[in-house]
Design a protein around this motif. Structure first.
Motif, PDB file in Angstrom:
ATOM      1  N   VAL A  89       1.030  -1.069   0.042  1.00 57.34           N
ATOM      2  CA  VAL A  89       0.004   0.262  -0.149  1.00 57.34           C
ATOM      3  C   VAL A  89       0.823   1.228   0.039  1.00 57.34           C
ATOM      4  CG1 VAL A  89      -1.852   1.176   1.207  1.00 57.34           C
ATOM      5  CG2 VAL A  89      -1.754  -1.396   1.347  1.00 57.34           C
ATOM      6  N   LEU A  90       0.726   2.044  -0.796  1.00 52.40           N
ATOM      7  CA  LEU A  90       1.413   3.332  -1.073  1.00 52.40           C
ATOM      8  C   LEU A  90       0.382   4.576  -0.739  1.00 52.40           C
ATOM      9  CD1 LEU A  90       3.489   2.801  -4.139  1.00 52.40           C
ATOM     10  CD2 LEU A  90       4.264   2.398  -1.921  1.00 52.40           C
ATOM     11  N   ASP A  91       1.084   5.485  -0.169  1.00 49.13           N
ATOM     12  CA  ASP A  91       0.391   6.804   0.115  1.00 49.13           C
ATOM     13  C   ASP A  91       0.212   7.517  -1.092  1.00 49.13           C
ATOM     14  OD1 ASP A  91      -0.762   8.576   1.680  1.00 49.13           O
ATOM     15  OD2 ASP A  91       0.579   8.801   3.275  1.00 49.13           O
ATOM     16  N   ALA A  92      -0.532   8.792  -1.015  1.00 50.89           N
ATOM     17  CA  ALA A  92      -0.850   9.583  -2.078  1.00 50.89           C
ATOM     18  C   ALA A  92       0.235  10.056  -2.845  1.00 50.89           C
ATOM     19  CB  ALA A  92      -1.906  10.896  -1.692  1.00 50.89           C
ATOM     20  N   ASP A  93       1.414  10.115  -2.188  1.00 51.35           N
ATOM     21  CA  ASP A  93       2.453  10.648  -2.719  1.00 51.35           C
ATOM     22  C   ASP A  93       3.508   9.560  -3.101  1.00 51.35           C
ATOM     23  OD1 ASP A  93       3.327  10.197  -0.241  1.00 51.35           O
ATOM     24  OD2 ASP A  93       4.141  11.919   0.211  1.00 51.35           O
ATOM     25  N   LYS A  94       3.022   8.417  -3.078  1.00 58.05           N
ATOM     26  CA  LYS A  94       3.873   7.202  -3.642  1.00 58.05           C
ATOM     27  C   LYS A  94       4.851   6.751  -2.711  1.00 58.05           C
ATOM     28  CE  LYS A  94       0.983   6.931  -7.324  1.00 58.05           C
ATOM     29  NZ  LYS A  94      -0.046   6.282  -6.994  1.00 58.05           N
ATOM     30  N   THR A  95       5.040   7.252  -1.241  1.00 56.93           N
ATOM     31  CA  THR A  95       5.418   6.875  -0.235  1.00 56.93           C
ATOM     32  C   THR A  95       5.167   5.489   0.488  1.00 56.93           C
ATOM     33  OG1 THR A  95       4.638   8.526   1.274  1.00 56.93           O
ATOM     34  CG2 THR A  95       6.529   9.057  -0.017  1.00 56.93           C
ATOM     35  N   ILE A  96       6.034   4.973   1.538  1.00 58.96           N
ATOM     36  CA  ILE A  96       5.430   3.757   1.954  1.00 58.96           C
ATOM     37  C   ILE A  96       4.428   4.072   2.963  1.00 58.96           C
ATOM     38  CG2 ILE A  96       6.318   2.115   4.041  1.00 58.96           C
ATOM     39  CD1 ILE A  96       8.983   2.229   2.784  1.00 58.96           C
ATOM     40  N   PHE A  97       3.502   3.662   3.112  1.00 53.71           N
ATOM     41  CA  PHE A  97       1.976   3.663   3.809  1.00 53.71           C
ATOM     42  C   PHE A  97       2.414   3.226   5.122  1.00 53.71           C
ATOM     43  CE2 PHE A  97      -2.334   2.849   4.510  1.00 53.71           C
ATOM     44  CZ  PHE A  97      -2.880   4.129   4.384  1.00 53.71           C
ATOM     45  N   ASP A  98       2.430   3.960   6.244  1.00 50.10           N
ATOM     46  CA  ASP A  98       3.019   3.508   7.599  1.00 50.10           C
ATOM     47  C   ASP A  98       1.837   3.590   8.421  1.00 50.10           C
ATOM     48  OD1 ASP A  98       5.744   2.691   7.253  1.00 50.10           O
ATOM     49  OD2 ASP A  98       6.266   4.870   7.570  1.00 50.10           O
ATOM     50  N   GLY A  99       1.698   3.021   9.433  1.00 50.62           N
ATOM     51  CA  GLY A  99       0.716   3.159  10.460  1.00 50.62           C
ATOM     52  C   GLY A  99      -0.755   2.770  10.096  1.00 50.62           C
ATOM     53  N   ALA A 100      -1.004   1.921   9.346  1.00 45.67           N
ATOM     54  CA  ALA A 100      -2.317   1.275   8.914  1.00 45.67           C
ATOM     55  C   ALA A 100      -2.464   0.079   9.638  1.00 45.67           C
ATOM     56  CB  ALA A 100      -2.339   1.377   7.441  1.00 45.67           C
ATOM     57  N   THR A 101      -3.640  -0.295   9.715  1.00 46.45           N
ATOM     58  CA  THR A 101      -4.061  -1.494  10.250  1.00 46.45           C
ATOM     59  C   THR A 101      -4.901  -2.267   8.971  1.00 46.45           C
ATOM     60  OG1 THR A 101      -4.861  -0.588  12.354  1.00 46.45           O
ATOM     61  CG2 THR A 101      -5.941  -2.586  11.676  1.00 46.45           C
ATOM     62  N   VAL A 102      -4.224  -3.368   8.490  1.00 43.98           N
ATOM     63  CA  VAL A 102      -4.786  -4.136   7.574  1.00 43.98           C
ATOM     64  C   VAL A 102      -5.160  -5.684   7.885  1.00 43.98           C
ATOM     65  CG1 VAL A 102      -4.097  -5.088   5.140  1.00 43.98           C
ATOM     66  CG2 VAL A 102      -3.049  -2.904   5.886  1.00 43.98           C
ATOM     67  N   SER A 103      -6.589  -5.719   7.595  1.00 44.79           N
ATOM     68  CA  SER A 103      -6.842  -7.262   7.797  1.00 44.79           C
ATOM     69  C   SER A 103      -7.859  -7.391   6.694  1.00 44.79           C
ATOM     70  CB  SER A 103      -7.825  -7.165   8.980  1.00 44.79           C
ATOM     71  OG  SER A 103      -9.092  -6.212   9.028  1.00 44.79           O
ATOM     72  N   ALA A 104      -7.987  -8.859   6.547  1.00 46.64           N
ATOM     73  CA  ALA A 104      -8.772  -9.524   5.452  1.00 46.64           C
ATOM     74  C   ALA A 104      -9.548 -10.708   5.788  1.00 46.64           C
ATOM     75  CB  ALA A 104      -7.928  -9.804   4.387  1.00 46.64           C
ATOM     76  N   THR A 105     -10.742 -10.984   5.006  1.00 47.21           N
ATOM     77  CA  THR A 105     -11.182 -12.104   5.435  1.00 47.21           C
ATOM     78  C   THR A 105     -11.245 -13.037   3.993  1.00 47.21           C
ATOM     79  OG1 THR A 105     -12.901 -11.288   6.857  1.00 47.21           O
ATOM     80  CG2 THR A 105     -13.422 -13.202   5.880  1.00 47.21           C
ATOM     81  N   ALA A 106     -10.655 -14.030   3.791  1.00 45.29           N
ATOM     82  CA  ALA A 106     -10.492 -14.880   2.994  1.00 45.29           C
ATOM     83  C   ALA A 106     -11.630 -15.960   2.716  1.00 45.29           C
ATOM     84  CB  ALA A 106      -9.106 -15.517   2.844  1.00 45.29           C
ATOM     85  N   ILE A 107     -12.454 -15.682   1.584  1.00 43.19           N
ATOM     86  CA  ILE A 107     -13.637 -16.494   1.456  1.00 43.19           C
ATOM     87  C   ILE A 107     -13.265 -17.625   0.053  1.00 43.19           C
ATOM     88  CG2 ILE A 107     -16.176 -16.333   0.698  1.00 43.19           C
ATOM     89  CD1 ILE A 107     -15.939 -13.591   2.195  1.00 43.19           C
TER      90      ILE A 107
END
Length: 159
Positions: A89-107
């Protein structure tokens, strides 16, 4: 040399016609039953449970999509890395996207396995890697990315 007597052709009777008709319809019914059993055994569900309700929410979904697009976040295709799901995931300025919470449900796309919940952690390169291994096969991931008061939801397939 002996003369051969001509062989009289066999007569076409009602029994022959009945046998042909019964055989024809027997084959048609057998093929239909086979195709019906394939259809029932491979169908994994519905796209939406209630199309009327989905149509009523359509404009809300469009608005949410516009709102998510305004963040300018870039999300890569999900990939497998040593059995785990990986996403960049990249931020709007194409830099590393720090401090996010990422989760997923695999179906599983045809419902042959129970859903799997995945939580992601950020590695040294800025990629988000699932903590747990994702079972082999094709999966549909419902991904949620949250940072601050902004949230993005997307769906991706992974093989």
């Amino acid at each position: 040399m002996m003369k051969q007597e001509p062989v009289a052709p066999k007569k076409f009777t009602g029994y022959h016609a009945t046998a042909i008709i019964v055989t024809f319809f027997g084959v048609v019914i057998a093929v239909n039953l086979l195709m019906a059993s394939f259809a029932v055994s491979t169908f994994g569900g519905t796209v939406v449970d209630n199309s009327y309700v989905a149509s009523q929410k359509y404009n809300e979904w469009l608005e949410e999509g516009r709102k998510q697009a305004s963040y300018g976040w870039s999300v890569s295709k999900v990939a497998r890395v040593q059995g785990k799901a990986s996403i960049t995931v990249l931020d709007a300025d194409k830099t590393i996207f720090d401090g996010a919470t990422v989760s997923a449900t695999a179906i599983h796309p045809v419902g042959r396995a129970d859903p799997v919940t995945l939580d992601f952690v950020q590695d040294d390169t800025g990629n988000y890697i699932s903590r747990d291994i994702l079972p082999e096969g094709r999966w549909k991931l419902r991904i949620k990315i949250k940072r601050g008061d902004k949230e993005m939801a997307l769906i991706q397939d992974i093989l």
